[in-house]
Design a protein around this motif. Structure first.
Motif, PDB file in Angstrom:
ATOM      1  N   GLU A 157      47.609  64.625  64.827  1.00 17.31           N
ATOM      2  CA  GLU A 157      48.264  63.836  65.828  1.00 17.31           C
ATOM      3  C   GLU A 157      49.377  64.618  66.383  1.00 17.31           C
ATOM      4  O   GLU A 157      49.835  65.340  65.867  1.00 17.31           O
ATOM      5  N   TYR A 158      49.610  64.152  67.703  1.00 19.27           N
ATOM      6  CA  TYR A 158      50.616  65.076  68.354  1.00 19.27           C
ATOM      7  C   TYR A 158      51.554  64.074  69.112  1.00 19.27           C
ATOM      8  O   TYR A 158      51.063  62.797  69.560  1.00 19.27           O
ATOM      9  N   GLN A 159      52.772  64.591  69.537  1.00 17.15           N
ATOM     10  CA  GLN A 159      53.540  63.818  70.161  1.00 17.15           C
ATOM     11  C   GLN A 159      53.362  64.125  71.923  1.00 17.15           C
ATOM     12  O   GLN A 159      53.925  65.118  72.256  1.00 17.15           O
ATOM     13  N   PRO A 160      52.689  63.546  72.659  1.00 14.37           N
ATOM     14  CA  PRO A 160      52.621  63.898  73.995  1.00 14.37           C
ATOM     15  C   PRO A 160      53.946  63.837  74.731  1.00 14.37           C
ATOM     16  O   PRO A 160      54.761  62.606  74.646  1.00 14.37           O
ATOM     17  N   SER A 161      54.285  64.919  75.391  1.00 17.96           N
ATOM     18  CA  SER A 161      55.563  65.012  75.830  1.00 17.96           C
ATOM     19  C   SER A 161      55.648  65.435  77.425  1.00 17.96           C
ATOM     20  O   SER A 161      56.574  65.282  77.968  1.00 17.96           O
ATOM     21  N   ARG A 162      54.605  65.488  78.068  1.00 20.42           N
ATOM     22  CA  ARG A 162      54.282  65.975  79.225  1.00 20.42           C
ATOM     23  C   ARG A 162      54.171  64.749  80.353  1.00 20.42           C
ATOM     24  O   ARG A 162      53.744  63.758  79.680  1.00 20.42           O
ATOM     25  N   THR A 163      54.702  64.948  81.460  1.00 22.43           N
ATOM     26  CA  THR A 163      54.430  64.032  82.433  1.00 22.43           C
ATOM     27  C   THR A 163      53.286  64.545  83.511  1.00 22.43           C
ATOM     28  O   THR A 163      53.647  65.647  83.914  1.00 22.43           O
ATOM     29  N   ILE A 164      52.128  64.011  83.533  1.00 17.62           N
ATOM     30  CA  ILE A 164      51.071  64.765  84.674  1.00 17.62           C
ATOM     31  C   ILE A 164      51.069  63.691  85.523  1.00 17.62           C
ATOM     32  O   ILE A 164      50.747  62.605  85.319  1.00 17.62           O
ATOM     33  N   ASP A 165      51.385  64.216  86.917  1.00 15.92           N
ATOM     34  CA  ASP A 165      51.024  63.270  87.893  1.00 15.92           C
ATOM     35  C   ASP A 165      49.574  62.868  88.416  1.00 15.92           C
ATOM     36  O   ASP A 165      48.802  63.952  88.365  1.00 15.92           O
ATOM     37  N   ARG A 166      49.249  61.774  88.429  1.00 15.89           N
ATOM     38  CA  ARG A 166      47.616  61.397  88.513  1.00 15.89           C
ATOM     39  C   ARG A 166      47.640  60.792  89.775  1.00 15.89           C
ATOM     40  O   ARG A 166      48.479  59.999  90.515  1.00 15.89           O
ATOM     41  N   CYS A 167      46.481  60.915  90.323  1.00 17.11           N
ATOM     42  CA  CYS A 167      45.776  60.278  91.546  1.00 17.11           C
ATOM     43  C   CYS A 167      45.619  58.568  91.389  1.00 17.11           C
ATOM     44  O   CYS A 167      45.216  58.140  90.308  1.00 17.11           O
ATOM     45  N   PRO A 168      46.384  58.028  92.299  1.00 13.99           N
ATOM     46  CA  PRO A 168      46.262  56.348  91.970  1.00 13.99           C
ATOM     47  C   PRO A 168      44.909  55.803  92.468  1.00 13.99           C
ATOM     48  O   PRO A 168      44.702  54.622  92.333  1.00 13.99           O
ATOM     49  N   LEU A 169      44.019  56.816  93.180  1.00 15.72           N
ATOM     50  CA  LEU A 169      42.724  56.479  93.637  1.00 15.72           C
ATOM     51  C   LEU A 169      41.545  56.587  92.596  1.00 15.72           C
ATOM     52  O   LEU A 169      40.573  55.971  92.308  1.00 15.72           O
TER      53      LEU A 169
END
Length: 187
Positions: A157-169
């Motif tokens: 298991e890992y601690q996700p720490s990134r913010t990834i901009d994602r498409c709202p569509l």
């Protein structure tokens, strides 16, 4: 919340220096499960489309499918490369279609032209998890990786720490210019 996807990998390897059955060259069907964690993207009501997780992962991991995986100090390595050279397939063959981009990390180097991955450590299920995480940590918010091969399995298991901009569509990651590579949405 998490989106979870699974990939199958067919590969051959051996545990060089191991005193047991695994010291012999043998093959496996490996099952890799990747869990990606993030908030639910409201426009599409999902964390990350599982088929997009597969595409992102497969682009690199297809180098492991139907490949020979050997440790860098394995004496079989030069012998295999010599035979591939003699057969004219060391630099690829027309039938070698399942190639990802070559890569070189601290843990592994892929030679897609000859379907070979050379690892620093013995390629155990634990070793595969380390390699996969290293290859994908900048592309996906990985929360957990599980790999099973034969009767062997491991998980991390890992601690996700990134913010990834994602498409709202469509929910997939926007590129460095804020554009969705799938539908063309611009942030």
């Amino acid at each position: 919340m998490r989106s979870i996807t699974t990939l199958d990998l067919q590969y051959a390897h051996r545990f060089f220096g191991f005193k047991g059955e695994a010291q012999y060259l043998h093959g496996h069907t490996g099952i890799l499960t990747i869990e990606v964690e993030d908030s639910i993207e409201p426009g599409v009501n999902m964390v990350f489309p599982c088929n997009e997780i597969q595409k992102t992962a497969w682009e690199v991991l297809k180098n492991f499918d139907h490949a020979l995986i050997l440790r860098e100090d394995d004496p079989l390595l030069p012998a295999i490369l010599k035979v591939y050279e003699e057969q004219g397939i060391r630099d690829g063959a027309l039938t070698n279609k399942m190639k990802g981009p070559a890569f070189k990390t601290e843990l592994a180097t892929a030679y897609p032209e000859c379907r070979l991955v050379v690892t620093k450590e013995t390629m155990t299920v634990e070793g595969m998890i380390k390699i996969v995480y290293d290859l994908l940590k900048d592309k996906l918010n990985i929360a957990k990786i599980t790999f099973s091969s034969g009767v062997n399995a491991a998980t991390q298991e890992y601690q996700p720490s990134r913010t990834i901009d994602r498409c709202p569509l469509c929910g997939i990651a926007l590129n460095e210019n804020g554009v969705c590579p799938k539908c063309g949405y611009k942030k």
